[in-house]
Motif scaffolding. Sequence first.
Motif: not given
Length: 266
Positions: A11-13, A16-27, A185-191, A207-211
């Motif tokens: 989902g959004i987690g 977010a992790a993929l985007a933050l990793a692209e920024q160079g953060h340690e996750l 409201a996100v189209a993920t496995g949530f609910a 919205r998408t998980p990315e949005r």
Amino acid sequence: MIIVLTGASSGIGRAAALALAEQGHELAIVGRNPFRTHEVARETGGTAFLADFDKLADVRQLARELLATYPRIDALGNNAGGILAHRALSADGVERTWQHNVLAPFVLTTSLMPRLVESRARVVFTGSEANRWGAVDVTNPGRDGKLWLRGMPAYGAAKRADIMLARELARREPAISSFAFHPGAVATGFAGLDRSPLAPLIRRVIRTPERGAATLIGLLDGTLEAPSGTYFVDERRDTGLAAQALDPAECAKLWDALEVQAAALA
């Protein structure tokens, strides 16, 4: 930055992790499902940590592992949680919606508190506009004796509690920047949205998980700024919270009640 993100295996987690990793953060990628959690850790170059929020012992062990691994923690994303269609109790005997969304994140945050304060960290709680229909009753957080209605009132109360925790944390710990947000409201496995027969149609209108992850990303990496304790909707400050969520006495009462509940289950 060193960023701890719960609910990061989907989902959004995950987004977010993929985007933050692209920024160079340690996750630190925290999840319950071993395969998905390790997969996201591999994709992001992060470290996988497994914890089932149904068990507070897992949450406390997670905190110990994080403290042993990271000399500082720059941001903590309390993103794990969800809604349950049927009432059930956790392994600790607590109503699961309350434990997964509120009590477990509270235990994790307070267990990490000295490190978060030292690091002058950012702490983010994933809230929801569902908070508008869910009053928090610290004497009956599991809503015993009340209509369940497929879990929506319990979920709304839990999300209001998360927003109140962000506000109370901001008051109690000036060294920490604390926020809550609504991802939309996100189209993920949530609910179960991704398993619905209407999933193809649903994906066209929500919205998408990315949005949905955009506000979470901005709050964790610091590009989205506001006074500590602010609640965001779509990257904008929201001032339309329910009176209970805006009441400092109610927020303090919730924090105190969670301290008592957590201590009783230690």
